[in-house]
Design an enzyme around this catalytic site. Structure first.
Site, mmCIF file in Angstrom:
data_model
loop_
_atom_site.group_PDB
_atom_site.id
_atom_site.type_symbol
_atom_site.label_atom_id
_atom_site.label_comp_id
_atom_site.label_asym_id
_atom_site.label_seq_id
_atom_site.Cartn_x
_atom_site.Cartn_y
_atom_site.Cartn_z
ATOM 1 N N ASP A 111 1.042 -1.374 -0.047
ATOM 2 C CA ASP A 111 -0.025 -0.077 -0.071
ATOM 3 C C ASP A 111 0.862 1.278 -0.105
ATOM 4 O OD1 ASP A 111 -2.836 0.813 0.387
ATOM 5 O OD2 ASP A 111 -2.186 1.789 1.983
ATOM 6 N N GLU A 122 14.387 -13.496 -0.708
ATOM 7 C CA GLU A 122 14.833 -14.887 0.284
ATOM 8 C C GLU A 122 14.132 -15.900 -0.101
ATOM 9 O OE1 GLU A 122 14.712 -13.405 4.039
ATOM 10 O OE2 GLU A 122 16.261 -11.815 3.968
#
Ligand code: NOJ
Ligand code: CA
Length: 546
Positions: A217, A271
């Site tokens: 957002d 990751e």
């Protein structure tokens, strides 16, 4: 070989090398969870409702679902005010229910993207409770607190996106706190390392639970000017426009340091395997593309909202696509959005006939398309009676046409009570024609916009030229817009009539012999075309070599 052919050959090699990451080749479908499917009869959609409708989404042919916020929240801004980043609001379900949703979506080959709201918390978040308690609380610096201006009043002139000052005075400690949205949505201080670490931990929490990425957002808001300088006035503003537009947001958003923050988020995403980082960014193209980051270290997909505001005509759209294609950094993957929960739906903007052409445009452009739930039914903006207005922005700035309820109305599934959305009166009204404008009825109609959208999604899936191929403008004449999508092995031609008068397009002689694969009118499939291609009023055609 002339230079143009040499360049084409090079570009085709590059496009062949583009790996088919799901977030490049597939389509994203935005679910506004309050409005998708209610499962417990309270008139509000929930996670169990979404789970029950996964089969529909797989049938439709989308790749991923982005779910607007589902975290515990007092719902001042319907979930964009988060009180706990690692939980599920009871209105939507539970963590167990969420895990079940993810597992079942994955079993159907669907990805789940969560909405993440790191710019601000809810006023009820325990971090804010601590921060406001005292000027010396360890969490004081997690938010943006300032003394009143020397003569009294707010520290600077910044305006809330929902109107009024962006600063609220807190009696208890005699300082103001900053909120880019409601006073119930205090902004976090992303210059503080502890804030970053806490947010990273929350993202890891969901990634470990199996989510496939985030839509972040207002990502371009995360860092504000260190000196909190006043924003300059916007000379183009008129009092009929929303108050936020009165100033140019030169210092309250899009600061250079934000790219370092985003690179950290991207590092974290990387990751995990095959996860995506999408950024919500309302900026003009030249500033938007900076959000791919130095060496593509930023968002995989900085949301491209240009189609939400470009005039619906062939010239402006062609110029937009070309400008965007040229501005993209090397290796930066494009994306396109036609509607979302904050802006009027595409049908409300362009009408029912052009909504079908818009679906073809969205699903044949180069770049990841994001579909907004209900657009596939041609749901338009629903008129909201004054006593049913829910959106806090509409309540704060009445009469300025800023209300977002019209684009958040319930999904319409069938002709049973409340359109199969709920057994209870829904939180927002249905469209007046819900008895026929619903999934069950439109699925059975091969010419419905639902059938068209599904045909386009499946066509896109089977054609690499469409999902990952290059884009090249072929014609922009009057209301006609035509382009080619192409990869090493395949070509697809798209011709769109953006007007209500029939058109004839003389095909460039270099094109091979073509036939119609899909017409937006759903009635010409397979028809071979001659050198003069006729398009009916409001007709779009996807064409392929015979
Ligand atoms: C953008 C969201 O899309 C919108 O719905 C919300 O009100 C603001 N951010 C504040 O979070
Ligand atoms: Ca419910």
């Amino acid at each position: 070989m002339v230079e143009r052919d040499r360049r084409l050959a090079r570009d085709l090699r590059i496009s062949a090398a583009v790996s088919e990451a799901w977030w490049r080749s597939g389509a994203i479908y935005q679910v506004y969870p309050r409005s998708f499917q209610d499962s417990n009869g309270d008139g509000i959609g929930d996670l169990e409702g979404i789970r029950r409708r996964l089969d529909y989404l797989a049938w439709l042919g989308v790749e991923a679902i982005w779910i607007s916020p589902i975290y515990p929240s007092p719902m001042h801004d319907f979930g964009y005010d988060v009180a706990d980043y690692c939980g599920i609001d009871p209105i939507f379900g539970s963590l167990e229910g969420f895990d079940r949703l993810v597992a079942e979506a994955h079993a159907l080959g669907l990805k789940i993207i969560l909405d993440f709201v790191p710019n601000h918390t809810s006023i009820l978040h325990p971090w804010f409770a601590a921060s406001r308690r005292s000027r010396f609380d360890p969490k004081r610096d997690w938010y943006i607190w300032r003394d009143p201006a020397p003569g009294g009043g707010p520290p600077n002139n910044w305006i809330s996106n929902f109107g009024g000052s962006a600063w609220t005075f807190d009696e208890q400690t005699g300082q103001y706190y900053y909120h880019a949205y409601l006073a119930q949505q205090p902004d976090l201080n992303w210059r503080n390392r502890e804030v970053r670490a806490a947010m990273h931990a929350a993202m890891r929490f969901w990634l470990r639970r199996g989510v496939d990425g985030f839509r972040v957002d207002v990502i371009w808001h995360l860092i504000k000017d260190a000196a909190l300088r006043d924003n300059p006035p916007n000379p183009a503003w008129t009092p009929q426009r929303p108050e936020i537009e009165r100033l140019i947001e030169a210092h309250s958003a899009d600061q250079p340091e934000v790219h370092g923050v985003i690179a950290e988020l991207r590092g974290l995403i990387d990751e995990f395997d095959n996860c995506v980082l999408i950024g919500e960014i309302y900026l003009p193209i030249e500033r938007l593309v900076a959000y791919y980051g130095e060496g593509l270290s930023g968002a995989h997909l900085p949301f491209n909202f240009q189609l939400l505001q470009t005039p619906w005509a062939a010239g402006p759209i062609a110029r937009l696509i070309e400008t965007y294609e040229v501005a993209l950094p090397e290796g930066g993957w494009p994306n396109w959005v036609l509607s979302n929960h904050d802006r009027p739906r595409i049908k409300a903007r362009v009408g029912p006939d052009q909504a079908r052409v818009a679906a073809m445009l969205l699903l044949t452009l180069r770049g990841t398309p994001t579909l907004y739930y209900g657009d596939e039914l041609g749901i338009g903006d629903v008129e909201i009676p004054p006593d049913r207005i829910c959106d806090p922005w509409a309540k704060r700035e009445p009469g300025r046409g800023v209300g977002r309820d019209p684009e958040r109305t319930p999904m319409q599934w069938d002709a049973t009570a409340f359109a199969g959305f709920s057994t209870h009166e829904p939180w927002l009204p249905l469209t007046p024609d819900w008895r026929t404008r619903n999934v069950a009825a439109m699925r059975a109609d091969p010419a419905s916009i639902l059938s068209l959208t599904r045909a386009l999604l499946h066509y896109r899936r089977t054609r690499a030229s469409l999902s990952i191929g290059l884009w090249r403008l072929l014609a922009c004449e009057g209301d006609l817009l035509a382009f080619e999508r192409r990869n090493e092995h395949e070509r697809t031609i798209v011709a769109l009539n953006l007007g209500a008068a029939a058109q004839v397009w003389s095909l460039p002689p270099e094109l091979p012999k073509l036939k119609i694969a899909i017409s937006t009118h759903c009635d010409r499939d397979g028809e071979p075309v001659g050198p003069a291609l006729s398009l009916r009023a409001n007709e779009g055609l996807a064409l392929e070599p015979i």
